[in-house]
Scaffold this active site. Structure first.
Site, short mmCIF file in Angstrom:
data_model
loop_
_atom_site.label_atom_id
_atom_site.label_comp_id
_atom_site.label_asym_id
_atom_site.label_seq_id
_atom_site.Cartn_x
_atom_site.Cartn_y
_atom_site.Cartn_z
N GLU A 86 0.82 -1.17 -0.08
CA GLU A 86 -0.02 0.07 0.11
C GLU A 86 0.87 1.14 0.11
OE1 GLU A 86 -3.03 1.71 -0.79
OE2 GLU A 86 -3.82 -0.02 -0.17
N GLU B 286 1.38 6.57 -7.02
CA GLU B 286 0.42 7.76 -7.35
C GLU B 286 1.19 9.17 -7.12
OE1 GLU B 286 -2.84 7.07 -4.50
OE2 GLU B 286 -3.52 5.52 -5.54
#
Length: 116
Positions: free
Chosen positions: A63, A70
């Site tokens: 994660e 991103e």
């Protein structure tokens, strides 16, 4: 030696940023807390605990990597681009694949103990 120690400092800063500001990291940490509590309640074996700890660690690490992808994509392009979308979608897909594998792993470990 100072550069070596600073690398750990930067790594911890990344972890704390994820814990404080990344919604999905927070969600995975909440799920991890529930799994750890269930493990204590269920009485897992040493091997089962090793598997659970590895799965939790990998899920949080993945994660954090997704968040890094991103951010990098957002830094490179401020406008919508199909390749930027693909990069973000692929990273999110990797997280989803491992989340599903983690849930299956948890089911294999916990369900026989609860429904035996």
């Amino acid at each position: 030696m100072k550069k070596y120690l600073m690398a750990f400092t930067y790594a911890w800063m990344g972890i704390w940023h994820g814990v404080l500001y990344e919604r999905n990291v927070k969600s995975h940490l909440a799920a991890a807390a529930a799994v750890l509590a269930a493990g204590l309640w269920t009485g897992l074996s040493r091997t089962e605990w090793i598997i659970i700890v590895i799965v939790i660690g990998l899920m949080i690490a993945l994660e954090l990597m997704n968040a890094a992808v991103e951010r990098t994509v957002d830094l490179v392009t401020g406008e919508w681009h199909p390749l930027a979308k693909q990069a973000k979608d692929l990273a999110a897909g990797a997280v989803l694949v491992f989340a599903i594998a983690s849930a299956v792993t948890g089911a294999i470990i916990f369900l026989p103990k609860w429904f035996d």
